[in-house]
Design a protein around this motif. Structure first.
Motif, PDB file in Angstrom:
ATOM      1  N   GLN A 272      60.041  98.473 145.583  1.00 26.83           N
ATOM      2  CA  GLN A 272      60.737  97.419 144.837  1.00 26.83           C
ATOM      3  C   GLN A 272      59.754  96.416 144.247  1.00 26.83           C
ATOM      4  O   GLN A 272      59.920  95.965 143.115  1.00 26.83           O
ATOM      5  CB  GLN A 272      61.734  96.689 145.750  1.00 26.83           C
ATOM      6  N   VAL A 273      58.734  96.084 145.018  1.00 26.21           N
ATOM      7  CA  VAL A 273      57.702  95.179 144.501  1.00 26.21           C
ATOM      8  C   VAL A 273      57.047  95.808 143.280  1.00 26.21           C
ATOM      9  O   VAL A 273      56.902  95.185 142.227  1.00 26.21           O
ATOM     10  CB  VAL A 273      56.651  94.876 145.586  1.00 26.21           C
ATOM     11  N   ALA A 274      56.676  97.082 143.429  1.00 26.02           N
ATOM     12  CA  ALA A 274      55.969  97.760 142.343  1.00 26.02           C
ATOM     13  C   ALA A 274      56.808  97.769 141.065  1.00 26.02           C
ATOM     14  O   ALA A 274      56.303  97.481 139.982  1.00 26.02           O
ATOM     15  CB  ALA A 274      55.624  99.184 142.762  1.00 26.02           C
ATOM     16  N   PHE A 275      58.106  98.064 141.209  1.00 23.63           N
ATOM     17  CA  PHE A 275      58.925  98.177 140.007  1.00 23.63           C
ATOM     18  C   PHE A 275      59.352  96.817 139.463  1.00 23.63           C
ATOM     19  O   PHE A 275      59.795  96.719 138.324  1.00 23.63           O
ATOM     20  CB  PHE A 275      60.138  99.074 140.273  1.00 23.63           C
ATOM     21  N   SER A 276      59.232  95.751 140.250  1.00 27.90           N
ATOM     22  CA  SER A 276      59.552  94.420 139.736  1.00 27.90           C
ATOM     23  C   SER A 276      58.359  93.752 139.062  1.00 27.90           C
ATOM     24  O   SER A 276      58.526  92.788 138.326  1.00 27.90           O
ATOM     25  CB  SER A 276      60.024  93.503 140.878  1.00 27.90           C
TER      26      SER A 276
END
Lengths: 332, 287
Positions: free
Chosen positions: B157-161
């Motif tokens: 989620q961090v990566a895609f945000s």
């Protein structure tokens, strides 16, 4: 989405090439300064780059690799089949249905949400008491979890449910349908649910864009005798161009990978017949739940390639002029 | 071109500037009703009994029943799921904001060879459909032994945000006047001191915006948790809602109550943060 944007470099004066202007300080401290700058740059960006590469780019690379195998996910993939998975996908009528459904959702979302959002945003941009409350209410569907929305609408649209009863009560009983079970209708029902869910996002973006329209312009138009509608049409709307195009872009990418609402709302049997499948639900059904990992990854790559091509075409023809500016906040 | 494309769909009223206020209110009320009627239906429906709902799906509670809500609120798994959602959403938000602000700071305030390439590299992430990477992501997390852990949800989620976060933050950080940086330098602060003492406080609105967006996205996430959190003790609220509704299909009133309670936090959260989101997006969509 390249942006060479000179206005964005407030530190533009600090020279990068070592063979730059004559040093005002001693060369050694200059070199130390440069070295320190690079330490900072690397130190500050490495965590973000690492997470991004590891969890966004690397998986996409693996998707391409796995897609070339027939593989059940146990042990390393060994049965190389080349592009066979891709050929199989395009021969499966269910996948072709999913493609068609994605196309319906992409274009349906743009055509329904765009006009509605514009009208609502213009209305809610007017000054009137209680405007803030109305804005909040309009955003509610957008904030809700997709799962919540899906289950909510599933209960409302179920056979003999609320919608059917309401329609009968107002004398439109002939319109009652098997909203989520009729193979010809379900995708349109889902399109309406998706519109209800996501139109708030378009409204938020447009309201943000509207608040950037200088009030002097609309005031000047009003002084010149323009009606409210003329002001919106000739002054406000043209200035919203970049915002609208950004929204179209995000909406298109989102529509291509839509999963949650469809997954929760549609009946699995209807989905497995293709009537309500999208590329993403097809991918998860086949790749994860049926354990056809190679095949599922091929679908993932197709989904990615379609999104990428759509994005490139969009950028080429519509976004080219303002992507750098509108996304980064600086233009001209 | 834009004008032609946009005139037809909008309302055909050609009214003077002093457009009637009752009409404005009428339209606004109608729009608000369409937006929240289904939500109100779900919340109010939770106060009915299933036989009531079956007998008259569109009716009002008579009498009002608190039992459904009480049943959900006394479930241990409901609270466990709320806790899991909170841990994952907070972890994601903190990491996104921290990593995002560091990267955006470099992209906004340092000039170096390859800066625009690095920025493009991140913005490309906007084109990567998170859904498309989900299968290999699952396999990778499985190989890393992260399946069935909070990290399996937080890290992706961090990566895609990050791309959207950086795209929103960079113009904010770039807009801080150069003079402030010089003044900080004269006061003896290095660039990092400047980031910490000047930039972070000044860019708080933008930080809140990206934080809220990351939090809400994480709180609502379904597909990633569905695949990587097989262990029921780790399930988040969206998974809980889905489980409950498929497990107790005949308990319509219970499903309505569970769904209402699950959406409450997001609604409250957004109510407080709405201004911030719109304010923060203004920087991002500036024409």
């Amino acid at each position: 989405m390249t942006s060479t944007n000179p206005t964005l470099s407030p530190a533009g004066g600090a020279s990068v090439p070592p063979a730059g202007p004559p040093a005002t300080r001693r060369p050694s401290s200059r070199a130390a300064e440069t070295r320190r700058k690079w330490y900072e740059i690397i130190g500050l960006t490495t965590p973000a780059v690492a997470v991004y590469v590891m969890f966004v780019l690397v998986p996409m690379g693996f998707a391409v690799y796995y897609s070339l195998f027939r593989w059940r996910g146990v042990g390393p993939p060994t049965e190389f089949v080349g592009f066979n998975n891709y050929i199989l996908a395009f021969q499966d009528p269910i996948f072709l249905d999913a493609l068609r459904n994605n196309a319906i959702i992409v274009f349906g979302s743009l055509l329904l949400q765009g006009p509605i959002a514009l009208a609502v945003a213009l209305l809610l941009n007017r000054r009137f008491r209680g405007r803030t409350v109305f804005r909040l209410l309009v955003f509610v569907p957008y904030v809700l979890a997709e799962v919540t929305v899906g289950i909510m609408w599933k209960l409302i649209l179920t056979g003999g449910g609320t919608i059917d009863v309401l329609l009968r009560q107002i004398g439109l009983g002939s319109l009652v349908q098997a909203w989520l079970a009729d193979l010809d209708i379900v995708i349109w029902t889902l399109l309406v649910v998706l519109t209800w869910k996501y139109v708030g996002f378009a409204i938020i973006l447009l309201l943000a864009g509207l608040s950037n329209v200088p009030p002097e312009l609309t005031e000047a138009a009003a002084i010149d005798g323009a009606s409210w509608w003329q002001t919106q049409r000739h002054v406000t709307l043209p200035l919203l161009g970049p915002t609208i195009r950004i929204w179209m872009f995000l909406s298109m990418i989102g529509s291509l990978q839509v999963f949650d609402v469809i997954w929760v709302t549609s009946v699995p049997a209807v989905r497995s017949l293709g009537a309500s499948a999208t590329m993403a639900t097809y991918m998860v059904d086949n790749g994860f739940f049926a354990r056809l990992w190679g095949y599922g990854n091929a679908v993932a790559v197709i989904l990615f390639v379609i999104s990428f091509i759509a994005a490139l075409l969009f950028q080429r023809f519509l976004l080219r002029r303002d992507i750098a500016g509108a996304v980064t906040g600086r233009r001209n | 071109m834009v004008e032609n494309a946009l005139t037809s769909p909008s309302s055909p009223h050609r009214r003077p500037f002093s457009w009637g206020s009752p009409l404005t209110y009428g339209l606004a009320l109608a729009i608000a009703a369409v937006s929240i009627a289904p939500v109100v239906y779900v919340i109010v429906g939770g106060f009915r009994t299933t036989p009531q709902i079956i007998a008259d799906p569109a009716g009002l509670p008579d009498p009002w029943v608190w039992d459904n809500y009480a049943r959900v609120l006394t479930r241990v798994d409901f609270w466990q799921q709320a806790l899991n959602s909170a841990v994952i959403a907070l972890g994601t938000t903190l990491a996104v904001v921290l990593l995002g602000v560091c990267a955006a700071f470099v992209l906004a305030r340092y000039s170096f060879r390859g800066r625009e390439t690095l920025y493009t590299f991140f913005t490309l992430g906007l084109l990567f459909p998170a859904g498309a990477a989900i299968l290999p992501l699952y396999l990778m997390l499985r190989d890393l032994n992260l399946i069935n852990s909070y990290y399996a949800v937080i890290l992706p989620q961090v990566a895609f945000s990050l791309p959207l976060t950086i795209v929103i933050l960079r113009p904010f950080l770039a807009a801080v006047p150069r003079e402030l940086e010089d003044a900080a330098a004269i006061d003896g602060a290095g660039r990092l001191g400047f980031l910490w003492r000047v930039m972070l406080p000044l860019s708080r609105p933008a930080l809140v915006t990206v934080g809220v967006l990351a939090f809400v996205a994480s709180w609502n996430a379904f597909l990633l948790p569905l695949l990587v959190l097989g262990d029921a003790d780790l399930h988040t609220l969206p998974l809980g809602v889905q489980n409950f509704s498929s497990q107790y299909t005949s308990d319509t009133a219970g499903i309505l109550a569970f769904t209402s309670l699950a959406m409450l936090p997001a609604l409250l959260f957004f109510t407080f943060a709405e201004k911030q989101i719109v304010g923060g997006l203004q920087g991002a969509v500036k024409g």
